[in-house]
Design a protein around this motif. Structure first.
Motif, short mmCIF file in Angstrom:
data_model
loop_
_atom_site.label_atom_id
_atom_site.label_comp_id
_atom_site.label_asym_id
_atom_site.label_seq_id
_atom_site.Cartn_x
_atom_site.Cartn_y
_atom_site.Cartn_z
N THR A 119 0.84 -1.21 0.00
CA THR A 119 0.00 0.00 0.00
C THR A 119 0.87 1.25 0.00
O THR A 119 2.07 1.20 0.30
CB THR A 119 -0.91 0.04 1.24
N GLY A 120 0.24 2.37 -0.34
CA GLY A 120 0.93 3.65 -0.26
C GLY A 120 1.79 3.94 -1.47
O GLY A 120 1.86 3.16 -2.43
N PHE A 121 2.48 5.08 -1.41
CA PHE A 121 3.26 5.57 -2.55
C PHE A 121 4.62 6.05 -2.08
O PHE A 121 4.79 6.48 -0.93
CB PHE A 121 2.52 6.71 -3.25
N SER A 122 5.59 6.01 -2.99
CA SER A 122 6.92 6.52 -2.72
C SER A 122 7.42 7.29 -3.92
O SER A 122 6.96 7.08 -5.06
CB SER A 122 7.90 5.38 -2.41
N SER B 94 5.95 9.78 -8.27
CA SER B 94 5.13 9.12 -7.26
C SER B 94 4.69 7.76 -7.81
O SER B 94 4.02 7.69 -8.84
CB SER B 94 3.92 9.99 -6.92
N THR B 95 5.09 6.70 -7.12
CA THR B 95 4.88 5.35 -7.61
C THR B 95 4.24 4.49 -6.54
O THR B 95 4.65 4.52 -5.37
CB THR B 95 6.23 4.71 -8.04
N PHE B 96 3.23 3.73 -6.94
CA PHE B 96 2.57 2.80 -6.03
C PHE B 96 3.62 1.85 -5.46
O PHE B 96 4.44 1.29 -6.19
CB PHE B 96 1.51 2.03 -6.81
N ASN B 97 3.61 1.66 -4.14
CA ASN B 97 4.69 0.92 -3.49
C ASN B 97 4.84 -0.52 -3.97
O ASN B 97 5.93 -1.10 -3.85
CB ASN B 97 4.49 0.95 -1.97
N GLN B 98 3.78 -1.11 -4.48
CA GLN B 98 3.90 -2.47 -4.99
C GLN B 98 4.91 -2.55 -6.14
O GLN B 98 5.46 -3.62 -6.42
CB GLN B 98 2.54 -2.98 -5.49
#
Length: 605
Positions: free
Chosen positions: A373-376, A388-392
């Motif tokens: 979940t979340g973004f980095s 900004s990229t989906f953490n998966q």
């Protein structure tokens, strides 16, 4: 400089209207059969016609077109959004033995086999002034290798088939005289192997006729021998009790219900012979260099597919037309036309999840570092900045970034655009369903691998050295599980891919401790290394696991939503795989009707 062997398509420049009719009824105003071998030009064109039947997997949008398959969209790797694609029939198990797509491979490969046999039987009568004995011997070997490969393609699709050997069936033979039963699977494989061995003896290490890449060589013959023996050793055909009643009408068995470990030894020995003779002098793993090791691994794994006839390629269909660029390029509304596509070849969530994390572990393994979940803020190896990229999708292995276009990713090619092309597959995005319900990903992911700058003619890769490395490790593990070569060749793949090796090298991972654990490690590696290369469909079938991998719920992103809601794991479809029949294509119904000795495949009666 490498030259590419030109295979001749439908128009042969000698008055023949269709390559499939080359030996059929000949009109008065075109070449006759008797004229074929009177000149080297006509002899070359006829042999090129035999080559023409090689499958062009760059055209999978239209299943069966130039023998292209449904192998990606009908596997657990992908999904075509376009309903007309036959893979959608297959994954719902609503296909039939009367379907034209089912018959295409049977019809086309047997035509090719007949043409190859005719060539083998008549090349010695070619005009000696223009076709010398050396050329005759080499050409005959090329046709023999091609014929063996076409039989191999038939067997892996349909199972045991009719083996005609060197018999040339006359086109005017009455149907009553063509009541030929299917041969045992071992008979099929042994014939293929013998023919490849015979061809090997008369082929050269390099392509004939001044480096014309795409022609048969010793390496191609030995590599396809490995493929045939791997198929024979695998669980579908080696100890499969589900096929106990798979017999001809006279009761003769067509398969092996008793397991034979020596089949794996035979396959391993064939692979080792190939490696000892050809690596690294003829073939080697393709590598690119970069100051950043992660980027070097990414470029190596990406461009091994895109760089025609690099040293890792064992065989490809040369100068093949393609539909792949459009099928795998997102819609990109508002951007230049050269960077717009259909984006309809989607990647399933299960395939996305199959890639390792950057530390070489599966996403569900302890210590993998996977975050769901979340973004980095993350910079992918193909990008020029962080996004900004989906953490998966953050900190995955290099091959993930080779294989998958995901949301908010920088597009591979930026030519013609004054602003960065960033793919957005959310509902209102430039490649979302608000733009098109047809030219859109069905899953929220698009296959990125093997997307070239355009759809011009190029090599359609069929087999590369990484296949043989993985074949060798797999076969060794099944019959000699303590052999150190198992890890050696598995680790060569991982090292090039930029992920930690098992038991060796920087950040080494613990080596699989048991034969079963090693089997799983090899299968995982094969799945990601050969992703979207038409291997997975056949692997899950020969391993007899497709009833698990190819049926049930499949997921993707939420294509009806924008923003955070897009990233919700969403049911795509529930696939159906009927274990009692879907491992094999059915025999075309018309073949069963005209041949009273032809038995249908299990579950298709």
């Amino acid at each position: 400089m490498k030259r590419v062997f030109l295979i001749i398509a439908a128009s042969l420049a000698i008055g023949v209207s269709s390559c499939s009719k080359y030996l059929d009824q000949i009109p008065d105003d075109v070449i006759t059969i008797d004229d074929i071998f009177k000149s080297k030009a006509n002899t070359d064109k006829f042999l090129a016609n035999v080559y023409w039947s090689l499958p062009n997997e760059h055209r999978q949008r239209f299943t069966g077109d130039q023998r292209s398959g449904a192998w990606i969209g009908a596997s657990d790797e992908g999904k075509y959004n376009w309903s007309f694609n036959y893979c959608n029939n297959m994954i719902a198990s609503v296909w039939s033995n009367t379907d034209g797509n089912v018959a295409t491979y049977w019809t086309d490969y047997y035509k090719a086999i007949r043409n190859a046999t005719y060539f083998i039987q008549n090349i010695d009568n070619a005009n000696p002034v223009e076709v010398n004995d050396l050329v005759k011997t080499r050409y005959k070997a090329e046709a023999r290798a091609l014929r063996a490969m076409y039989y191999y393609f038939l067997v892996r699709i349909y199972g045991p088939v009719i083996m005609l050997g060197d018999d040339l069936v006359d086109l005017n033979t009455p149907v009553a005289d063509l009541q030929i039963p299917r041969s045992h699977i071992d008979t099929c494989i042994n014939f293929i192997v013998r023919e490849l061995d015979a061809a090997y003896a008369d082929l050269d290490v390099t392509p004939f006729n001044d480096q014309e890449w795409g022609r048969m060589t010793k390496g191609v013959a030995k590599a396809y021998k490995v493929q045939a023996l791997m198929l024979a050793a695998s669980p579908l055909w080696n100890g499969n009790t589900a096929y106990a009643n798979f017999t001809n009408k006279d009761g003769s068995s067509l398969t092996n219900t008793a397991y034979d470990q020596l089949k794996w030894e035979r396959a391993a020995n064939a692979a080792k012979e190939f490696l000892d003779e050809f690596v690294p002098s003829v073939y080697d793993l393709y590598r690119e260099t970069n100051a950043d090791p992660f980027t070097a691994a990414y470029l190596s794994c990406r461009n091994v597919i895109l760089t025609d006839w690099n040293k890792e390629w064992i065989y490809a269909r040369p100068n093949s037309s393609s539909l792949m660029r459009y099928d795998r390029t997102p819609f990109h509304a508002g951007y230049p036309s050269e960077q717009k596509g259909g984006g309809a070849m989607g990647v399933t969530q299960t395939m996305v999840d199959a890639y390792f994390t950057s530390n070489g572990l599966p996403i569900d393994a302890p210590g993998s570092g996977y975050v769901s979940t979340g973004f980095s803020s993350f910079r992918a190896p193909f990008d020029n900045t962080t996004r900004s990229t989906f953490n998966q999708w953050v900190n995955r292995e290099p091959r993930f970034y080779v294989g998958v276009t995901y949301n908010n990713s920088f597009w591979l090619y930026q030519g013609g655009s004054s602003t960065p092309i960033v793919t957005n597959m959310e509902f209102s995005g430039n490649s979302g369903r608000s733009q098109s319900t047809s030219d859109v990903s069905p899953t929220g992911y698009i296959v990125r691998k093997n997307v070239a700058t355009g759809d011009g003619e190029r090599g359609a890769l069929l087999l590369r050295l990484a296949n043989i490395y993985l074949d060798y490790s797999e076969a060794l593990n099944e019959y000699a599980p303590t052999n150190t070569d198992i890890l050696k060749y598995l680790n060569l793949i991982r090292e090039r891919a930029g992920v930690p090796q098992y038991g060796a090298g920087p950040d080494a991972l613990p080596a699989p401790a048991t034969q079963a654990e090693m089997r799983e490690a090899i299968r995982r590696e094969r799945r990601v290394e050969l992703a979207f290369e038409n291997s997975r469909y056949f692997d899950t079938r020969r391993w007899k696991i497709a009833e698990t991998t190819d049926g049930g719920a499949f997921y993707g992103m939420n294509m009806t939503a924008d923003g955070a809601n897009f990233y919700q794991k969403t049911l795509l479809e529930t696939r159906v795989f009927k274990a009692d029949r879907d491992y094999l294509f059915p025999i075309p119904n018309n073949q069963v009707l005209i041949n009273e000795n032809m038995v249908q495949n299990p579950g298709w009666q």
